[in-house]
Design a protein around this motif. Structure first.
Motif, PDB file in Angstrom:
ATOM      1  N   LEU A   1      -4.193   4.728   6.724  1.00 21.64           N
ATOM      2  CA  LEU A   1      -3.667   3.613   7.359  1.00 21.64           C
ATOM      3  C   LEU A   1      -4.793   2.878   8.193  1.00 21.64           C
ATOM      4  N   ASP A   2      -5.668   3.699   8.708  1.00 23.06           N
ATOM      5  CA  ASP A   2      -6.794   3.263   9.474  1.00 23.06           C
ATOM      6  C   ASP A   2      -7.758   2.306   8.643  1.00 23.06           C
ATOM      7  N   GLU A   3      -8.049   2.597   7.323  1.00 23.41           N
ATOM      8  CA  GLU A   3      -8.914   1.811   6.260  1.00 23.41           C
ATOM      9  C   GLU A   3      -8.479   0.674   5.774  1.00 23.41           C
TER      10      GLU A   3
ATOM     11  N   LEU B   1      -2.173   0.026  11.204  1.00 21.27           N
ATOM     12  CA  LEU B   1      -1.732   0.148  12.381  1.00 21.27           C
ATOM     13  C   LEU B   1      -1.689  -0.762  13.612  1.00 21.27           C
ATOM     14  N   ASP B   2      -2.360  -1.949  13.167  1.00 21.18           N
ATOM     15  CA  ASP B   2      -2.293  -3.113  14.058  1.00 21.18           C
ATOM     16  C   ASP B   2      -1.003  -3.916  13.619  1.00 21.18           C
ATOM     17  N   LEU B   3      -0.330  -3.647  12.656  1.00 18.24           N
ATOM     18  CA  LEU B   3       0.793  -4.332  12.439  1.00 18.24           C
ATOM     19  C   LEU B   3       2.041  -4.182  13.468  1.00 18.24           C
TER      20      LEU B   3
ATOM     21  N   PHE C   1       0.843  -1.223  -0.008  1.00 15.36           N
ATOM     22  CA  PHE C   1      -0.128   0.131   0.074  1.00 15.36           C
ATOM     23  C   PHE C   1       0.997   1.125   0.020  1.00 15.36           C
ATOM     24  N   THR C   2       0.394   2.334  -0.757  1.00 16.62           N
ATOM     25  CA  THR C   2       1.350   3.525  -0.581  1.00 16.62           C
ATOM     26  C   THR C   2      -0.087   4.707  -0.606  1.00 16.62           C
ATOM     27  N   HIS C   3       0.396   5.869  -0.021  1.00 13.14           N
ATOM     28  CA  HIS C   3      -0.513   6.817   0.031  1.00 13.14           C
ATOM     29  C   HIS C   3       0.438   8.237   0.081  1.00 13.14           C
TER      30      HIS C   3
END
Length: 441
Positions: free
Chosen positions: A310-312, A316-318, A226-228
């Motif tokens: 990231l929440d989507e 952040l649980d990683l 993923f990238t943003h």
């Protein structure tokens, strides 16, 4: 393992253009030349004036040539993650030769088969990364050449990007008198070069805080998932200081570097410094706490936008947490602020190469390192994308021929312009391996 030879990396940033010349001996990187020039013709990471960008590239290249004592002919250039898309791909072919031994051409052909897809006219394939091959049902093969088989399959990732961005970068490099040896997706190079094997496998977020934009990348299961890109960076912090304090941009930049902190509670309201204000003869006094609050407001906005993306995908649980890098990340207090907003472990990545121990150089070092470690299988797959034939029997490509290499203690961190414990949550470990199953749906 890095291939021996000379490699040159080019990072075209919003505030500065950086060039690094590195020589690899026994897989060890030796930096022998660095160039760092103020960017012109670039806005928010995108080239808006080709001629000005070309001139800036030439200045940075000239500095690197003088330090390294070589003439640079070609470079590995970084490609920003703007509108980058990642998709899984799969191809299958029958092995054609009579002996049924898998050869270079078979790898090219199966890579071509994997790229049979509809790509919008405004986009193009940037890179094809083979992940594994299957020979007659036997899985997990990294390099099938030399094996015997009837059916060859390839599983990989295909990256596509906007034609405009790719064309403009290539055009600027060529007009600067150079050839493009490799086009490297900067986010991919960053995650591959800055993270440990464990961080790549279990999942880690890398946030690159540049001058004109902030790029968030997620590596999981040893793949860029993923990238943003947020079109705000360290330059926006400087602009905020300039506007709020009614001072020039250059003064604001100096204030940020000399007195700035992103975490107001670490500063004092009693410590003051003079600020030259436009329209006033005498400087005014501003305290550290007030300056920190200006900086915090913009950085908090940048981090919250990254957190939303990231929440989507529940990234952040990683367990790997977040790794910050880039010139804007070197500001004191940034790590503390990021930990408050993201609610996970955050650490700052600083390159360990002598003279380049500043996050502003992370991108260009990653580009060089990534290029040096590309495998023969990657180059065969790349030839399927570009249509160019590659000779793997020849010596490793050398981007520059050294005449009198200069191994000195040059500290490039003095030149830059603008950019001056994994968290293990037991309740989420069961979800780690399927976080991103929805991304490729």
């Amino acid at each position: 393992m890095a291939k021996a030879g000379m490699y040159v990396g080019l990072d075209i940033g919003t505030t500065s253009i950086k060039v690094v010349v590195a020589e690899y001996i026994d897989s060890q990187m030796n930096i022998i030349g660095v160039g760092n020039a103020k960017s012109e013709g670039i806005n928010r990471g995108i080239i808006v004036d080709i001629d000005k960008t070309v001139q800036a590239i030439q200045r940075a290249v000239k500095q690197a040539e003088e330090k390294a004592g070589i003439q640079i002919k070609s470079v590995s250039v970084g490609l920003p993650a703007n509108l980058l898309e990642v998709e899984p791909c799969q191809g299958m072919i029958a092995v054609n030769n009579e002996s049924k031994e898998i050869m270079d051409d078979d790898v090219r052909n199966v890579a071509s088969a994997a790229m049979v897809r509809s790509v919008p006219p405004e986009r193009q394939i940037v890179a094809l990364l083979p992940q594994e091959f299957t020979v007659d049902g036997f899985e997990g093969i990294k390099d099938p050449r030399g094996m015997i088989g009837v059916r060859l399959e390839m599983f990989g990732l295909v990256f596509t990007g906007p034609k405009t961005i790719i064309h403009n970068i290539t055009k600027c490099v060529e007009k600067a008198g150079l050839t493009v040896a490799e086009t490297v997706i900067t986010s991919l190079a960053l995650t591959e070069s800055t993270l440990s094997d464990g961080e790549k496998d279990f999942g880690t977020i890398v946030i690159d805080m540049g001058g004109g934009q902030t790029t968030t990348a997620v590596m999981h299961d040893k793949q860029l998932k993923f990238t943003h890109v947020d079109q705000e960076g360290g330059e926006f912090v400087t602009k905020d200081i300039s506007i709020v304090l009614n001072t020039s941009f250059n003064n604001a930049e100096a204030l940020k570097i000399n007195y700035g902190d992103a975490y107001p509670s670490r500063t004092s309201a009693d410590e003051e410094f003079p600020v030259d204000v436009i329209g006033k003869t005498d400087p005014i006094k501003v305290d550290e706490r007030y300056l920190a609050e200006i900086i915090e407001a913009r950085l908090e906005q940048i981090f919250r936008k990254a957190k939303e993306s990231l929440d989507e995908i529940e990234a952040l649980d990683l367990p790997g947490g977040i790794v910050l890098t880039g010139g804007a990340a070197s500001l004191p207090g940034v790590v503390d602020l990021a930990e408050d907003i993201f609610g996970t472990t955050v650490k700052l990545h600083v390159p360990n190469q002598m003279g380049l121990r500043n996050p502003v150089f992370t991108n260009v070092i990653s580009i060089v390192n990534y290029s040096a470690e590309l495998s023969d299988v990657y180059h065969l797959a790349k030839s399927a994308v570009t249509g160019e034939k590659v000779s793997l029997s020849a010596a490793p490509q050398t981007n520059a021929v050294s005449t009198t290499p200069v191994y000195d203690d040059y500290d490039a961190s003095n030149d830059y312009e603008e950019e001056t414990k994994p968290k293990n949550d037991e309740k989420v470990t069961g979800k780690i391996k399927d976080f991103f199953s929805n991304i490729f749906d």
